[in-house]
Design a protein around this motif. Structure first.
Motif, PDB file in Angstrom:
ATOM      1  N   PHE A 107       0.830  -1.200   0.000  1.00  0.00           N
ATOM      2  CA  PHE A 107       0.000   0.000   0.000  1.00  0.00           C
ATOM      3  C   PHE A 107       0.869   1.257   0.000  1.00  0.00           C
ATOM      4  O   PHE A 107       0.596   2.212  -0.738  1.00  0.00           O
ATOM      5  CB  PHE A 107      -0.932   0.018   1.214  1.00  0.00           C
ATOM      6  N   GLU A 108       1.890   1.270   0.845  1.00  0.00           N
ATOM      7  CA  GLU A 108       2.771   2.443   0.894  1.00  0.00           C
ATOM      8  C   GLU A 108       3.425   2.691  -0.460  1.00  0.00           C
ATOM      9  O   GLU A 108       3.580   3.843  -0.887  1.00  0.00           O
ATOM     10  CB  GLU A 108       3.828   2.262   1.970  1.00  0.00           C
ATOM     11  N   GLN A 109       3.824   1.624  -1.150  1.00  0.00           N
ATOM     12  CA  GLN A 109       4.432   1.787  -2.469  1.00  0.00           C
ATOM     13  C   GLN A 109       3.452   2.428  -3.436  1.00  0.00           C
ATOM     14  O   GLN A 109       3.798   3.376  -4.160  1.00  0.00           O
ATOM     15  CB  GLN A 109       4.890   0.432  -3.017  1.00  0.00           C
ATOM     16  N   TRP A 110       2.211   1.931  -3.445  1.00  0.00           N
ATOM     17  CA  TRP A 110       1.205   2.525  -4.326  1.00  0.00           C
ATOM     18  C   TRP A 110       0.877   3.961  -3.920  1.00  0.00           C
ATOM     19  O   TRP A 110       0.655   4.820  -4.780  1.00  0.00           O
ATOM     20  CB  TRP A 110      -0.057   1.657  -4.329  1.00  0.00           C
ATOM     21  N   LEU A 111       0.846   4.230  -2.631  1.00  0.00           N
ATOM     22  CA  LEU A 111       0.573   5.595  -2.176  1.00  0.00           C
ATOM     23  C   LEU A 111       1.678   6.546  -2.632  1.00  0.00           C
ATOM     24  O   LEU A 111       1.399   7.655  -3.114  1.00  0.00           O
ATOM     25  CB  LEU A 111       0.439   5.624  -0.657  1.00  0.00           C
ATOM     26  N   HIS A 112       2.941   6.122  -2.513  1.00  0.00           N
ATOM     27  CA  HIS A 112       4.043   6.952  -2.989  1.00  0.00           C
ATOM     28  C   HIS A 112       3.921   7.216  -4.487  1.00  0.00           C
ATOM     29  O   HIS A 112       4.188   8.331  -4.956  1.00  0.00           O
ATOM     30  CB  HIS A 112       5.378   6.269  -2.688  1.00  0.00           C
ATOM     31  N   GLU A 113       3.520   6.194  -5.239  1.00  0.00           N
ATOM     32  CA  GLU A 113       3.353   6.371  -6.680  1.00  0.00           C
ATOM     33  C   GLU A 113       2.201   7.320  -6.984  1.00  0.00           C
ATOM     34  O   GLU A 113       2.279   8.112  -7.936  1.00  0.00           O
ATOM     35  CB  GLU A 113       3.134   5.016  -7.347  1.00  0.00           C
ATOM     36  N   ALA A 114       1.139   7.264  -6.188  1.00  0.00           N
ATOM     37  CA  ALA A 114       0.013   8.191  -6.386  1.00  0.00           C
ATOM     38  C   ALA A 114       0.435   9.627  -6.107  1.00  0.00           C
ATOM     39  O   ALA A 114       0.058  10.555  -6.834  1.00  0.00           O
ATOM     40  CB  ALA A 114      -1.151   7.787  -5.490  1.00  0.00           C
TER      41      ALA A 114
ATOM     42  N   PHE B 245      -9.450   3.571  -1.128  1.00  0.00           N
ATOM     43  CA  PHE B 245      -8.718   4.621  -1.836  1.00  0.00           C
ATOM     44  C   PHE B 245      -8.977   4.436  -3.327  1.00  0.00           C
ATOM     45  O   PHE B 245      -8.906   3.305  -3.836  1.00  0.00           O
ATOM     46  CB  PHE B 245      -7.215   4.509  -1.580  1.00  0.00           C
ATOM     47  N   PHE B 246      -9.249   5.527  -4.037  1.00  0.00           N
ATOM     48  CA  PHE B 246      -9.464   5.453  -5.477  1.00  0.00           C
ATOM     49  C   PHE B 246      -8.589   6.502  -6.139  1.00  0.00           C
ATOM     50  O   PHE B 246      -8.718   7.695  -5.861  1.00  0.00           O
ATOM     51  CB  PHE B 246     -10.937   5.694  -5.818  1.00  0.00           C
ATOM     52  N   TRP B 247      -7.691   6.037  -7.001  1.00  0.00           N
ATOM     53  CA  TRP B 247      -6.770   6.906  -7.721  1.00  0.00           C
ATOM     54  C   TRP B 247      -7.027   6.737  -9.216  1.00  0.00           C
ATOM     55  O   TRP B 247      -6.345   5.963  -9.905  1.00  0.00           O
ATOM     56  CB  TRP B 247      -5.325   6.543  -7.367  1.00  0.00           C
TER      57      TRP B 247
END
Length: 213
Positions: free
Chosen positions: A30-37, A98-100
């Motif tokens: 999740f943290e990896q995807w959040l950083h990418e977002a 979460f929706f990105w």
């Protein structure tokens, strides 16, 4: 004019996702995807849809901002006496989404929730802008008020009471969500989306599985 919602369609094709692509730990993924977002400048990347249930099993949901990922937990702050605070007292479980859309991604998280330590809430509260700290005192969140004037008047009164240093209200603080189920969704063409489910095991490891779209 009538809206033809059935014709609103998007074709997703930016990325792929498989269990083998994912990190062993769900929160790390999740943290990896959040950083990418955040790097992609997604609009409000920390905004999450928070669903809770009251003592009668009736759900309600709202958008809340994530304020930390610490020790495998997701942290947010709110009024303990608000509707969601009362629901969490009755049923300490949450579902987060979460929706990105810019990345064609969604993350769904479920788990148990508990209040963070007072010193953690104190430290975060002290970091907030002065007006936000006053607002936490002024707003009896989720309660009916007669007018906006009532709220403004209360804020002015607390501003006079705390012109410089604003202590944290006892009814305001943080919650930490301990996830036990996390799903990563990546949009794909023809609605054959990639879905990877993490389920927490008894030994604290995570089982990764692919779900049908």
């Amino acid at each position: 004019m009538a809206l033809n919602l059935a014709d609103i369609r998007l074709e997703y094709s930016q990325h792929e996702l498989s269990p083998d692509d994912c990190l062993p730990d769900a929160v790390a993924q999740f943290e990896q995807w959040l950083h990418e977002a955040i790097a992609a400048e997604v609009n409000e990347p920390t905004a999450m849809h928070v669903a809770s249930v009251d003592e009668h099993g009736r759900p309600s949901a709202r958008i809340v901002l994530l304020k930390g990922v610490e020790h495998g937990q997701l942290v947010f702050y709110t009024n303990y006496l608000s509707r969601k605070g009362r629901q969490l007292d009755a049923n300490p479980y949450l579902a987060l989404t979460f929706f990105w859309p810019e990345l064609e991604r969604q993350v769904r998280i479920e788990g148990r929730v508990a209040r963070v330590a007072d010193e953690v809430s104190d430290a975060y509260f002290a970091s907030r802008p002065y007006t936000s700290r006053i607002g936490a005192w002024a707003s009896e969140q989720s309660n009916v008020i007669d007018s906006k004037t009532v709220l403004v008047s209360r804020a002015a009164g607390f501003g006079l009471k705390h012109p410089l240093s604003v202590p944290r209200p006892p009814h305001w603080g943080g919650y930490a969500v301990v996830p036990d189920r996390v799903e990563f969704w990546q949009g794909r063409p023809s609605r054959l989306h990639d879905r990877v489910l993490y389920t927490l095991q008894a030994d604290s490891s995570w089982l990764r599985q692919r779900l049908a779209p």
